[in-house]
Design an enzyme around this catalytic site. Structure first.
Site, PDB file in Angstrom:
ATOM      1  N   GLU A 229       0.793  -1.241   0.000  1.00  0.00           N
ATOM      2  CA  GLU A 229       0.000   0.000   0.000  1.00  0.00           C
ATOM      3  C   GLU A 229       0.821   1.285   0.000  1.00  0.00           C
ATOM      4  O   GLU A 229       0.542   2.220   0.753  1.00  0.00           O
ATOM      5  CB  GLU A 229      -0.957  -0.003   1.200  1.00  0.00           C
TER       6      GLU A 229
ATOM      7  N   GLU B  34      -6.006 -10.911  -1.494  1.00  0.00           N
ATOM      8  CA  GLU B  34      -6.947 -10.646  -0.392  1.00  0.00           C
ATOM      9  C   GLU B  34      -8.387 -10.544  -0.899  1.00  0.00           C
ATOM     10  O   GLU B  34      -9.147  -9.677  -0.479  1.00  0.00           O
ATOM     11  CB  GLU B  34      -6.556  -9.340   0.333  1.00  0.00           C
TER      12      GLU B  34
END
Ligand code: XIL
Length: 554
Positions: free
Chosen positions: A353, A459
């Protein structure tokens, strides 16, 4: 005085029309009192459940600040309710200790009536406060629920009790918005829902996900250590998944050891080796490979890690010092895991991220703040240096299919690839049933994949607030479209997809509810671990007809 105001407003509120029913939540006006209430005082520790009707002074609920709430009656109705009022802190609400009677992983139904008369909708938040080794953890028990003004609303939801091992556990109710508000509650019950002995049987009887997709990619799921310690759950995991990702415990906030870091002779950060041992021994015991998640991330990484003396009050260190700390952290984690547990961890999310949703670098990151743009490459250099041969290194991100963000990320990974520092792109794939376009998502897989780097779906979950049939059918359609698209991309050689990991085992434990407090049914198994239509749609990609003619089979 305040209470009196409420009572007057309450008396006028009888004719308010019923509001729309929220998904998964029953709504009704409050029934007559007779028969509906259990009035006997009981002891939850002996009985294993809790009921409270507030008639006989039995008040298991205390304020989180220590306040004692008052009992109230409405109009001419002699029955008492609990009145939560006079508090000013958002977090201050009724709380009840459940430590001695709530069974770890037990499935419970919460039910109760709530009313507020503020004149506008308000929101309630149902959570756990968990204490262990002097640390406090908060967890949503259910989604936040809106309650309209001037109407008794019945709130009912099921949840799974926290795992074993907490010193104290409290269940509490607080304002779900920015301000505290007064409310009343009555006829509260928290009861164990079902006999859980057969809870996992349907999931065990269903076709194995990993076997069904064995020619395509490794099938995985995120889980938590206590789940894997539960043999019932572990059996389901072994049946369906070949790869696991620890959803929380491998993150720096759990691995970094502050005391030992402060005491370390060379000033390098120290880590909790015992926590790594626990995870990797569990994985080994269950024959599961592990995606390491995560080394360098702005979130779940303590701020003190970036400060002089590992001291929360210290200044931020300079870039050179941080680079040394980064290297030592990566070296310790990778060498320890690689030497003691060879072959167990096969891939690492080295950087997570780092991109902003609007493209470019995420600015609210201590890594970026302290080290600047170079931190990504440095992290990969260290990871490459210390990772055992064959362990794959990934860049991982969310909203990775947003075109502008994708451009940034694609630039980074191709640059790292040119330097031989990266093996693959991790697409988190937290998508949304209502907004994500499958074509855009699959096109993104192809874009990341066209360099020849591996692509892992790390995910996957599909946010879906609708538990109804229509919502579940749409969810299934989207899962089917995504998974068949992935298989096509893999088979045609357009993207070397090597892993598909779901973020969670069942709707029951999904982070979208527990962490974000949203109502969501995003996974393949429902809250009772039954395979959903979405599960059948996924299997249907390889076994056509499965979705129509579902028969349980091993
Ligand atoms: C989530 C976990 O599932 C939660 O339990 C935790 O409270 C917050 O983090 N992107 C990631 C994951 O890379 O690590 C996040 O996991 C979900 C978003």
């Amino acid at each position: 005085m305040r209470r009196r105001n409420i009572m007057i407003m309450v008396a006028m509120a009888g004719l308010t029309a019923a509001m729309a029913v929220l998904p998964g939540m029953a709504e009704t006006t409050r029934m007559g009192q007779e028969g509906a209430v259990e009035t006997t005082v009981h002891n939850p520790v002996a009985d294993g459940y809790l009921t409270a009707d507030f008639e006989d002074g039995y008040q298991p609920f205390a304020g989180r600040s220590g306040k004692v709430w008052s009992l109230a009656t409405e109009g001419s109705d002699p029955n008492q309710v609990l009145l939560i009022s006079g508090h000013t802190d958002v977090w201050d609400g009724p709380s009840v200790e459940v430590t001695d009677w709530m069974k770890p992983f037990g499935r419970y139904t919460f039910s109760g009536y709530f009313k507020q008369v503020t004149g506008s909708d308000q929101r309630l938040d149902f959570s756990f406060e968990l204490h262990k080794d002097g640390k406090t953890e908060y967890r949503n028990a259910g989604a936040k629920v809106d309650i309209p003004s001037n109407l008794w609303k019945k709130i009912e939801f099921t949840f799974t009790a926290p795992e074993d091992g907490f010193d104290t556990m409290k269940f509490y109710i607080q304002s779900g918005k920015d301000e505290a508000f007064d409310f009343m509650m009555d006829e509260i019950s928290i009861r164990q829902e079902e006999d859980v002995s057969n809870r996992y049987q349907a999931a065990l009887d269903a076709y194995s996900l990993k076997d069904t997709f064995q020619d395509d990619f490794l099938f995985g799921a995120a889980l938590l250590v206590p789940e894997l310690k539960n043999e019932g759950i572990a059996e389901v995991v072994r049946h369906h998944y070949g790869s696991i990702t620890f959803g929380n415990e491998f993150k720096p906030d759990n691995i970094l050891n502050r005391e030992a870091s402060q005491a370390s002779a060379d000033g390098s950060p120290e880590i909790h080796y015992d926590r790594i041992d626990e995870m990797l021994q569990l994985a080994q015991k269950n024959g599961l490979k592990v995606r390491g998640h995560v080394l360098v991330w702005h979130s779940q990484t303590p701020d003190w890690f970036f400060r002089v003396g590992y001291n929360p009050d210290g200044e931020y260190v300079d870039a050179a010092t941080m680079s040394l700390r980064m290297e030592a952290y990566i070296r310790k984690v990778l060498t320890y895991t690689g030497t003691k547990y060879p072959g167990v961890i096969y891939a690492w999310d080295v950087v997570n991220e780092a991109a902003d949703d609007n493209g470019g670098y995420r600015k609210n990151s201590n890594w970026y703040r302290v080290m600047g743009e170079g931190f990504i490459e440095e992290a990969f250099r260290y990871a490459r240096k210390y990772a055992p041969a064959g362990v794959k290194l990934f860049y991982n991100d969310y909203n990775e299919y947003y075109p502008v963000k994708r451009e940034t990320i694609d630039g980074w990974i191709k640059d790292l690839q040119g330097k031989g520092l990266i093996d693959g792109m991790g697409m988190q794939s937290h998508v949304d049933l209502r907004t994500t376009k499958v074509d855009n998502f699959l096109e993104t897989v192809e874009i990341y994949g066209n360099s020849g780097l591996e692509v892992q779906i790390t995910e996957l979950d599909i946010h879906n607030p609708d538990s109804g049939v229509a919502g579940q059918m749409k969810l299934a359609d989207m899962y089917g479209a995504i998974v068949s698209g992935l298989c096509e991309l893999k088979q045609s050689g357009k993207a070397n997809i090597t892993n598909l990991t779901l973020w969670g085992l069942s709707d029951d434990g999904t982070w979208l509810v527990q962490n974000r407090g949203e109502q969501s049914y995003p996974l393949l198994f429902d809250g009772k671990w039954q395979p959903k239509e979405a599960y059948r749609a996924v299997i249907d990609v390889k076994i056509p007809g499965m979705r129509q003619q579902y028969q349980t089979k091993r």
